[in-house]
Design an enzyme around this catalytic site. Structure first.
Site, PDB file in Angstrom:
ATOM      1  CG  ASP A  70      33.926  36.396  45.065  1.00  0.00           C
ATOM      2  OD1 ASP A  70      33.748  35.678  45.934  1.00  0.00           O
ATOM      3  OD2 ASP A  70      35.093  37.273  45.706  1.00  0.00           O
ATOM      4  CD  GLU A 113      41.037  39.019  38.561  1.00  0.00           C
ATOM      5  OE1 GLU A 113      40.396  37.028  39.659  1.00  0.00           O
ATOM      6  OE2 GLU A 113      40.990  39.365  38.961  1.00  0.00           O
ATOM      7  CE1 TYR A 149      39.129  43.463  45.101  1.00  0.00           C
ATOM      8  CE2 TYR A 149      40.531  42.014  43.723  1.00  0.00           C
ATOM      9  CZ  TYR A 149      39.343  42.736  43.181  1.00  0.00           C
ATOM     10  OH  TYR A 149      37.575  42.649  42.774  1.00  0.00           O
ATOM     11  CD  GLU A 187      37.371  42.135  39.626  1.00  0.00           C
ATOM     12  OE1 GLU A 187      38.176  42.038  40.518  1.00  0.00           O
ATOM     13  OE2 GLU A 187      37.061  41.665  38.929  1.00  0.00           O
ATOM     14  CE  LYS A 219      37.766  42.571  48.289  1.00  0.00           C
ATOM     15  NZ  LYS A 219      37.094  41.008  48.216  1.00  0.00           N
TER      16      LYS A 219
HETATM   17  C1  GCB Z   1      38.432  39.375  41.855  1.00  0.00           C
HETATM   18  C2  GCB Z   1      37.306  38.214  40.753  1.00  0.00           C
HETATM   19  C3  GCB Z   1      36.324  39.264  41.736  1.00  0.00           C
HETATM   20  C4  GCB Z   1      36.349  38.775  42.728  1.00  0.00           C
HETATM   21  C5  GCB Z   1      36.895  39.781  43.474  1.00  0.00           C
HETATM   22  C6  GCB Z   1      37.438  39.834  45.069  1.00  0.00           C
HETATM   23  O1  GCB Z   1      39.426  39.623  41.380  1.00  0.00           O
HETATM   24  O2  GCB Z   1      37.409  39.365  39.447  1.00  0.00           O
HETATM   25  O3  GCB Z   1      35.098  38.451  40.791  1.00  0.00           O
HETATM   26  O4  GCB Z   1      33.952  39.081  43.172  1.00  0.00           O
HETATM   27  O5  GCB Z   1      38.446  40.139  42.367  1.00  0.00           O
HETATM   28  O6  GCB Z   1      35.824  40.335  45.914  1.00  0.00           O
HETATM   29  O7  GCB Z   1      37.340  38.398  45.706  1.00  0.00           O
END
Ligand code: GCB
Length: 638
Positions: free
Chosen positions: A205, A456, A511, A547, A611
Site C-alpha cells: 500500500d 504482513e 485495524y 500499526e 492515516k
Molecule cells: C497495513 C499495511 C500498511 C497499510 C495499512 C493501511 O496493514 O501494513 O502498509 O498502509 O495497512 O493503511 O491499510
C-alpha cells in the site's frame, strides 16, 4: 488490497518476466561478468586521512528506456537536450509527462564525472549508489560493470581499471522499477489489452516510487583497505564492552589497530588485531533520548606504524534483551511510542531530503515519540545515522512487504493461490538477500534494536513456517545480538498464525474499528481486547502494536464520531490506548502512520493513504495533539 488487473493474465505474463532480454537495447551486455557479481556492501563511504569521497548528487541527464528507443544503447551519450532529473529523488512526480510517471521498466540516468586530479595511483576508485529502486546497473563509458537487485540497499562498482586521476568519464546508471513474483516487494506486470502498455501491480500500500532516490558517490580507498567492521556492545557494571571484528581486503603483514574515542575526542581504550574485545571504564551509555556515541577508529598500519587505511564507526554502547514481556534497553523496560512511516513527500517521492528528515525528527520529538519502524524497507543510511545521534530507537525492516496473495482477495472471483505454494510467490532468494544486505548495512547502528524480516506475510497459510524458518535462522546467525520479529496481519490471529514461534516479540498490525467494525468503536474495543489477550495468554513475550490507525481527512470535522473525521481518529486512537493500558504484555504502540503518503492508484485511496497523524506536508491533525499529551506524560509505563 485488490489488484486492478485480472489474475488470469498472470499465466500469460509471468513466463515472459522470468527471463527478460535486453537485446533490443543495442550494445548492452546482459551477462554480469563473474568478477562483478555483486559482493555484499558494508561500510558507508567516508572521508578520512586515507579515503576521499565525492558526492555525485545534482541534475543528471535522464531518459526512459522505453519501447520507443529500443534501438538505443544505454551507454551511448544521451542527447544534449535530454531531460534533467534531480538525484536524489524518485523520478515519478518530477515531470509533467504522464508516461514518465507511469513508466514500467528501465530508465537511464547519466552524467559526466571527473576523477579528482589529486587521487593517487595504486588506490581503488569506486562508484556507489545508495539505492536504485528496484534494480540498478552501473556503466562507465561503454562498460557494463555491475547489476544489483533490491531497491533500498546500496551497491558499488569498482572503476579503477577504467579511469585515472584527472580524467573525465561518462557514468550511466540504469534503473528498473519492475516488481515480479521473485522480487521483494513482489508484484506483477501485466499488459493492458486496450493500449498494449505494461502495467505494474503490487500488493503493498505505497506508491512504487522509483529511480535514484538516494545519493550517488565516487570514493577512493587504498589498495589494502578495511572492508567491514562488526561491533557488538555490552555492559558489565560501569564498564562498557566492545566486541569487534575487522575484515581487511587482502591479508598482508600489516596490523589492525583500534582506538575508541569519546565525544570529547579523548582516546579511552585501544586494541590491536583484527578481532578483539575492548573495555571502556566508566562508560557513557547510549540511551533512548540521550545518545552518546564513541568513535571506534579502525586503522591498518604498516611496520613503521604508518597508516595505510583508517575508518571510524560511530558506536553507542548499550544492551538489548527480551525478558518475559519486557523489552529491555540497558536493563530497563522500554515502551515504544511513535509511528510506522514511509520515506515519502510530495514531488520528491522517496527522495532523501535532509530538510524533511530533520523536520520529521523534530515533529516526533515534539510528540514524545521515542521510536519508529522503517516500514516497509530499509531507510536511507543518513536517517539511521541521525537516529543514532538523536537517541531514537529504530525497528529495522526488510522490503519483504506484500507477501500475501490472499490479501489480493479473489480477483475476478477466483480464489487466490496459496502464497507459499507452487503457484504462489517465488521470493525466497530475494528475501534472503534482502536480510543479508540489511544486516550487513545496519548492524552497527546503536539505534537498531530489532530486525523485522517481513510485513504482513500470509502467516496463516500452509507453508508459511517452512518459508520463514530458514529466514529466521539466517537472521539470527547474521546477528545473534538482536531480537527478531515480523509484523503480523489480522488474518493470522493468535489461533491461526503459523510462524510466531520463530520470533522473539509479537508485532501486531490491527485495524479494529476501521477495516473491521468500521466506525463502531464500542464493538472494536471488545474485539481488540479479545485478540490482544489471546496473544498475551499464548506467548510470554512483549507485544507491540506496530500499526493501528484510521484514514482522516485534515479539516473534516464531525460532532458524532464518524470515520474520516479528525474527531474519529482521536477517538479511535484513544480507544486503542485504553485497551493497551489494560494489557501488561504491551511493550509499545506505533500509530499508522506518521504522515499521509502516496499509494498506488485504486478506488480505495483518494490521493493516497490518509492515516497520517500529520498531512503529507507535515501539518498536524487533531490526533497529533492527543497523542502528544499521552506520550509526553508517559515516563514510566512499564
Ligand atoms: C497495513 C499495511 C500498511 C497499510 C495499512 C493501511 O496493514 O501494513 O502498509 O498502509 O495497512 O493503511 O491499510
Amino acid at each position: 488490497m485488490k489488484l486492478q488487473s485480472g489474475l488470469s493474465l498472470l499465466s500469460i505474463i509471468l513466463p515472459a518476466l522470468g527471463a527478460p532480454t535486453y537485446d533490443s537495447y543495442g550494445s548492452v551486455n546482459t551477462t554480469v561478468p563473474a568478477q562483478q557479481q555483486q559482493p555484499l556492501i558494508a561500510l558507508k563511504p567516508q572521508t578520512t586521512s586515507s579515503r576521499d569521497l565525492v558526492n555525485l548528487d545534482g541534475l543528471w541527464k535522464f531518459a526512459l528506456a522505453s519501447e520507443t528507443n529500443e534501438t538505443a544503447s544505454w551507454t551511448a551519450p544521451l542527447p544534449k537536450k535530454a531531460l534533467e532529473c534531480p538525484v536524489p529523488a524518485s523520478y515519478n512526480d518530477i515531470f509533467t509527462d504522464q508516461s514518465i510517471h507511469d513508466h514500467v521498466g528501465w530508465v537511464i540516468y547519466q552524467r559526466e564525472v571527473v576523477v579528482p586530479r589529486g587521487w593517487m595511483a595504486g588506490e581503488r576508485y569506486m562508484i556507489r549508489a545508495d539505492a536504485a529502486t528496484h534494480k540498478g546497473r552501473i556503466y562507465v563509458n561503454d562498460e557494463f560493470l555491475v547489476e544489483h537487485q533490491g531497491g533500498y540497499t546500496p551497491f558499488e562498482a569498482d572503476i579503477t581499471h577504467l579511469v585515472a586521476a584527472g580524467e573525465k568519464f561518462r557514468l550511466t546508471i540504469a534503473v528498473d522499477n519492475t516488481l515480479t513474483y521473485s522480487t521483494v516487494p513482489p508484484g506483477m506486470v501485466t499488459v493492458s489489452p486496450q493500449t498494449g502498455k505494461k502495467q505494474q501491480t503490487y500488493m503493498h500500500d505505497f506508491y512504487n516510487y522509483a529511480g535514484l532516490a538516494r545519493s550517488v558517490w565516487m570514493y577512493s580507498v587504498p589498495e589494502q583497505h578495511i572492508v567491514d567492521v562488526t561491533i557488538v556492545t555490552g555492559v558489565e557494571g560501569e564498564t562498557g564492552l566492545i566486541d569487534y571484528d575487522v575484515e581487511v581486503s587482502n591479508n598482508g603483514t600489516n596490523t589492525v589497530k583500534v582506538s575508541v574515542v569519546d565525544e570529547e575526542g579523548n582516546a579511552v581504550a585501544n586494541s590491536t588485531g583484527a578481532q578483539g574485545k575492548i573495555e571502556i571504564p566508566s562508560v557513557n551509555l547510549w540511551q533512548p533520548g540521550a545518545a552518546y556515541l564513541y568513535q571506534v577508529q579502525v586503522s591498518i598500519v604498516d611496520s613503521d606504524d604508518k597508516t595505510i587505511d583508517t575508518y571510524s564507526v560511530p558506536t553507542g554502547v548499550r544492551t538489548i534483551e527480551v525478558k518475559g514481556t519486557d523489552f529491555l534497553i540497558n536493563g530497563k523496560s522500554f515502551y515504544f511510542t511513535g509511528f510506522g512511516a514511509h520515506e515519502d513527500s510530495n514531488i520528491r517521492g522517496k527522495g532523501f531530503d535532509p530538510v524533511l528528515m530533520v523536520h520529521d525528527f523534530e515533529l516526533r520529538a515534539w510528540m514524545g515519540a521515542n521510536s519508529f519502524r522503517t516500514s516497509h524497507y530499509p531507510y536511507a543510511q543518513e536517517i539511521m545515522e541521525f537516529a543514532d545521534r538523536q537517541g531514537i530507537v529504530v525497528i529495522d525492516e526488510t522490503p519483504a512487504v506484500g507477501l500475501s496473495l490472499s490479501l489480493m482477495g479473489g480477483v475476478q472471483g477466483e480464489a487466490p493461490a496459496n502464497t507459499w505454494g507452487p503457484d504462489g510467490l517465488d521470493t525466497h532468494a530475494a528475501h534472503e538477500q534482502a536480510i543479508r544486505e540489511l544486516i550487513r548495512r545496519d548492524k552497527n547502528h546503536a539505534c537498531v534494536v530489532m530486525w523485522v524480516i517481513a510485513n504482513e506475510p500470509a502467516a496463516q497459510e500452509e507453508g508459511a513456517h517452512e518459508y520463514f524458518e530458514p529466514l529466521a535462522k539466517l537472521t539470527r546467525e547474521l546477528d545473534p545480538s538482536r531480537p527478531i520479529s515480523y509484523a503480523n496481519q489480522g488474518a493470522a490471529t493468535f489461533e491461526t498464525d503459523l510462524i510466531a514461534d520463530l520470533f522473539d516479540v509479537n508485532l501486531l498490525n490491527r485495524y479494529f474499528g476501521w477495516y473491521e467494525q468500521t466506525g463502531d468503536l464500542e464493538a472494536a474495543e471488545i474485539a481488540l481486547e479479545e485478540e490482544l489477550q489471546g496473544w498475551a495468554d499464548k506467548f510470554d513475550r512483549p507485544m507491540i502494536m506496530s500499526e493501528y490507525g484510521a484514514d482522516t481527512i485534515a479539516g473534516l470535522h464531525s460532532v458524532a464520531s464518524v470515520p474520516f473525521s479528525e474527531e474519529f481518529q482521536v477517538d479511535m486512537l484513544e480507544m486503542y490506548h485504553r485497551v493497551f493500558d489494560r494489557i501488561p504484555a504491551m511493550a509499545g504502540e506505533h500509530v499508522w502512520n506518521f504522515a499521509d503518503f502516496q499509494t498506488s492508484i485504486g478506488i480505495r485511496r483518494v490521493d493516497g493513504n490518509k492515516k497520517g497523524v500529520f498531512t503529507r506536508d507535515r501539518k498536524p491533525k487533531a490526533a497529533a495533539h492527543s497523542l502528544r499529551t499521552r506520550w509526553t506524560n508517559m515516563e514510566a509505563k512499564k
